[in-house]
Design a protein around this motif. Sequence first.
Motif, PDB file in Angstrom:
ATOM      1  N   UNK A 121       0.801  -1.217   0.000  1.00 16.46           N
ATOM      2  CA  UNK A 121       0.000   0.000   0.000  1.00 16.46           C
ATOM      3  C   UNK A 121       0.831   1.263   0.000  1.00 16.46           C
ATOM      4  N   UNK A 122       2.039   1.199   0.489  1.00  6.52           N
ATOM      5  CA  UNK A 122       2.826   2.427   0.457  1.00  6.52           C
ATOM      6  C   UNK A 122       3.571   2.550  -0.865  1.00  6.52           C
ATOM      7  N   UNK A 167      -2.746   5.049  -4.594  1.00  7.27           N
ATOM      8  CA  UNK A 167      -3.920   4.787  -3.765  1.00  7.27           C
ATOM      9  C   UNK A 167      -5.093   4.275  -4.617  1.00  7.27           C
ATOM     10  N   UNK A 220      -4.750   0.584  -5.424  1.00  8.22           N
ATOM     11  CA  UNK A 220      -5.111  -0.256  -4.284  1.00  8.22           C
ATOM     12  C   UNK A 220      -6.627  -0.300  -4.104  1.00  8.22           C
ATOM     13  N   UNK A 221      -7.258   0.847  -4.214  1.00 10.22           N
ATOM     14  CA  UNK A 221      -8.704   0.895  -4.006  1.00 10.22           C
ATOM     15  C   UNK A 221      -9.429   0.005  -5.010  1.00 10.22           C
ATOM     16  N   UNK A 261      -8.869  -3.626  -4.087  1.00  9.56           N
ATOM     17  CA  UNK A 261      -9.678  -3.892  -2.907  1.00  9.56           C
ATOM     18  C   UNK A 261     -11.154  -4.009  -3.284  1.00  9.56           C
ATOM     19  N   UNK A 318     -13.809  -6.988  -2.853  1.00 12.48           N
ATOM     20  CA  UNK A 318     -15.072  -6.803  -2.123  1.00 12.48           C
ATOM     21  C   UNK A 318     -16.254  -7.235  -2.987  1.00 12.48           C
ATOM     22  N   UNK A 361     -14.490   2.117   3.302  1.00 17.63           N
ATOM     23  CA  UNK A 361     -14.361   0.695   2.973  1.00 17.63           C
ATOM     24  C   UNK A 361     -13.572   0.540   1.677  1.00 17.63           C
ATOM     25  N   UNK A 362     -13.912   1.370   0.714  1.00 16.02           N
ATOM     26  CA  UNK A 362     -13.230   1.304  -0.577  1.00 16.02           C
ATOM     27  C   UNK A 362     -11.754   1.609  -0.448  1.00 16.02           C
ATOM     28  N   UNK A 363     -11.425   2.570   0.406  1.00 10.16           N
ATOM     29  CA  UNK A 363     -10.014   2.919   0.601  1.00 10.16           C
ATOM     30  C   UNK A 363      -9.286   1.855   1.406  1.00 10.16           C
ATOM     31  N   UNK A 364     -10.065   0.928   1.952  1.00  3.96           N
ATOM     32  CA  UNK A 364      -9.431  -0.115   2.764  1.00  3.96           C
ATOM     33  C   UNK A 364      -8.951   0.429   4.096  1.00  3.96           C
ATOM     34  N   UNK A 365      -9.666   1.409   4.615  1.00  8.19           N
ATOM     35  CA  UNK A 365      -9.312   1.973   5.917  1.00  8.19           C
ATOM     36  C   UNK A 365      -9.838   1.017   6.970  1.00  8.19           C
ATOM     37  N   UNK A 384     -10.765  -7.995   9.337  1.00 11.31           N
ATOM     38  CA  UNK A 384     -10.795  -6.665   8.756  1.00 11.31           C
ATOM     39  C   UNK A 384     -12.118  -5.977   8.978  1.00 11.31           C
ATOM     40  N   UNK A 444       1.250  -7.293   7.959  1.00  7.87           N
ATOM     41  CA  UNK A 444      -0.143  -7.056   7.556  1.00  7.87           C
ATOM     42  C   UNK A 444      -1.164  -7.519   8.586  1.00  7.87           C
ATOM     43  N   UNK A 453      -1.945  -2.027  10.879  1.00 11.48           N
ATOM     44  CA  UNK A 453      -1.161  -2.114   9.644  1.00 11.48           C
ATOM     45  C   UNK A 453      -1.559  -1.047   8.631  1.00 11.48           C
ATOM     46  N   UNK A 454      -2.864  -0.827   8.542  1.00 12.33           N
ATOM     47  CA  UNK A 454      -3.307   0.187   7.585  1.00 12.33           C
ATOM     48  C   UNK A 454      -2.592   1.510   7.832  1.00 12.33           C
ATOM     49  N   UNK A 475       1.116   1.546   6.736  1.00 12.22           N
ATOM     50  CA  UNK A 475       1.268   1.696   5.290  1.00 12.22           C
ATOM     51  C   UNK A 475       0.902   3.125   4.869  1.00 12.22           C
ATOM     52  N   UNK A 522       3.492   5.800   3.112  1.00 11.56           N
ATOM     53  CA  UNK A 522       3.194   6.433   1.829  1.00 11.56           C
ATOM     54  C   UNK A 522       3.244   7.942   1.924  1.00 11.56           C
ATOM     55  N   UNK A 565       8.102   0.735   3.674  1.00 13.21           N
ATOM     56  CA  UNK A 565       7.501   0.084   4.835  1.00 13.21           C
ATOM     57  C   UNK A 565       8.198  -1.261   4.989  1.00 13.21           C
TER      58      UNK A 565
END
Lengths: 326, 488
Positions: free
Chosen positions: A99-100, A104, A107-108, A111, A115, B53-57, B69, B232, B237-238, B241, B245, B251
């Motif tokens: 992710x880093x 972004x 990744x989205x 993800x 989903x 959710x989409x950003x994976x936060x 998760x 992870x 972990x989120x 990362x 970034x 990382x």
Amino acid sequence: MMLSRVADNLFWTARYLERAADTVHLLDISYILDLDRQEGSQPQWEPLAWITGDIGLFRSLYGEATRDNVMHFLVIDDTYANSVSSCLGRARENAKGLREQIPQALWEEINRQWLDGEQFRSEQEFSPTRILRFCRDTHRNHTLILGLVNETMARGSAYHFWQLGTYLERADKISRVLHVKYFHLLPRLSDVGTIVDDAHWEALLQSLHAREDYHRLHGMVAPDKVIEFIVRCPVFSRSILFCLRNAEESLRSLPNLAAQLALSRIERLCARIEETSGAAIIAVGVHEFINQLQIEMNQVGEAITQSIFPPCPAGWSRLPAAEVVQ
Amino acid sequence: MDFRDYEVGDYFDEVFAAPGQLHGCARLLMETIASLPPGDLLGRQKASERAMLGMGVTFTVYGDEQGTDRTIPFDIVPRTIDGGEWDAVEAGLRQRIRAINRFIDDIYHDQRILADGAVPRWVIETSRGFIPECRGLDPPGGVWNHVTGTDLVRDRSGVFHVLEDNLRVPSGVSYVLLNRLLMKRNFPEVFHRNCVRPIADYPSRLLDTLHRLAPADRAEETPCVAVLTPGVFNSAYFEHAFLARQIGAPLVEGRDLVYDGRYVCMKTTGGLRRIDVIYRRVDSQFLDPETFRTDSVLGCPGLMKAYRAGRIALANAPGTGVADDKVLYAFVPDIVRYYLGEEPLLPNVPTRLCQSPENLEYTLAHLDELVVKPANESGGYGMIVGPKATPGEREAFAVKLRENPRNYISQPTLSLSRAPTIVDGCLEGRHVDLRPFVLHGGDDIYVLPGGLTRVALPKGSLVVNSSQGGGTKDTWVVDCPNGTEARP
């Protein structure tokens, strides 16, 4: 310069996503073609399991191949490591560790694709129509992901490891499709090289996104031309040679000497493919040709692993700093 | 949406000064919310949740079979704090962080404060956060706690108290930055007119803090900074990362690192590369199996050799957990007086150490009124909120308490302040706390304006930890409550 673990993750994330996308496309095309199948001709479902290379596993889990169980196996079976849903899951797990490193938005998208897959599986309704819709969505998502890679990633190591994963996987999948279809789609083995069923060749072309380009460039179907087109057409974006040339380009761009071995192997492989005409492949035997091709592609893959994890000579960790700092 | 039915209750409310009456700093915001068409706020709330959710936060809840998760619930109604009020909090935090840093440095060197009796020796000797191997370490510039997340709560009168000091690897700042991002999309007009203090520069300030730690021989070039994560599967972990970034740092995990006899290096596709500064999100005890816990695979054998030799810097320095101990917490006001000769600006919550027999008996007798916390846990694990516990739970807890009184402190159950929160489509008061983030750069100390507001979502709950089902809100430090078109 990039962490070895990260490079490995990038390579495999791209591979898993490509694998999933290739599978859904193949399934989509096969399903459509199956609707046109003539009475008495061989159904095409078992060959799909052959293409994965996991036919043994398939038979032990499902027995005889039917449309529904092949679809289930390839798309939603999460006990099967190479099913679409397993690939999307592993890609996403890998991408979490990136992710880093990756944009972004990329990744989205990875993800979100996962989903969506989880959502689809949780609904527990797997009619062919719904599976196909999921396949098409997955394919479109993958196109979006590739677009993001091309439009948003800096042309550094991360990008090139991604490209390596994508193109090696694609080349591998194309060679498997060609291999399996070539034998399974012809009605009888004795027909190989003699009677050509146009519909089957069309199907082969279509499942490799090759139909329109082929006809534009070569007109009518002819076996040696089709094989040549898929194997080594330099401008068709899904020929084996085209994929390998892209991988070669990325290897050349990697700023490290460890990629040299992989580079020299892929150069040699590309040169050999370029020299081999479709007629020559048929003369040697498609089976033999592709077997050799796969051996050499695997050797490239091994060399890439070495470039990701530079070898550790004895006493490596004791080297004085001046010699290891780059 | 209207607020006529909103119950302020017998609490300090962050938004309403009294029923139907807003604090100045919340007026513009609430007027804007009131003017939205019906359903609009809920629509924005849903869109924000989807975005998260989409950003994976996501955050990982340990011991949860449901899956590792989940997103932290995010509430779209921000919590507002008046700028003038905040300035006083900031001053208090600077003072506290400076004093605590002096304390850690002293504890790992001369231990003057113990000799002078301002902190009893047993507190240190029995502290799990005190790491004897760290004695004599000299972190660059004498700074140990570069990043601190101090938990604050407001009582019924609205006074801010310090609830906990988190000096090991405090997390949550990523949510602060992301919540703000979402809120800027949702209420751009109010932001501008209210002169909400910006927080977007936190990552660059963090990077600056880390760069300053680089060994002197690297002053000529850009230092190589890495963020060290357990991996992870770690709950935060989120965030690791995300921060990596934001500051453009690799990382790394323990398995990516190697000590080459002089330097700590990372394994890259181009061979080994020297690292100068590690922002570690791994507990001290796991950093180096040769020095600390021998079973750790999260760190790098030999790392502490490089650290002692000044060839790598660590933020935070190992050993800062000594000031995280909740027993030590009780002494922080004395620590401020001892090192700075000043009265503490931010009060503690009144705290009893169960170590003394008298306090233990008091705590046991009043278990139904008190909050009792273990000294060395975080994330709300292992604590009991007396008034909310069942008699059976209290009995079981009393047994644990008697077994190891040193490990516990007790505090009165605070009437934590509340803030309006969307619950089932309406606004209801929910208890909140606040975790501001503080960067100690040596000469100067930066306090992020606002911080992470955590909300206890279940009705009446006082536990705000995300590991226990808490949610978050954006926190606005408002400089122009009456609104202005231009920043002053």
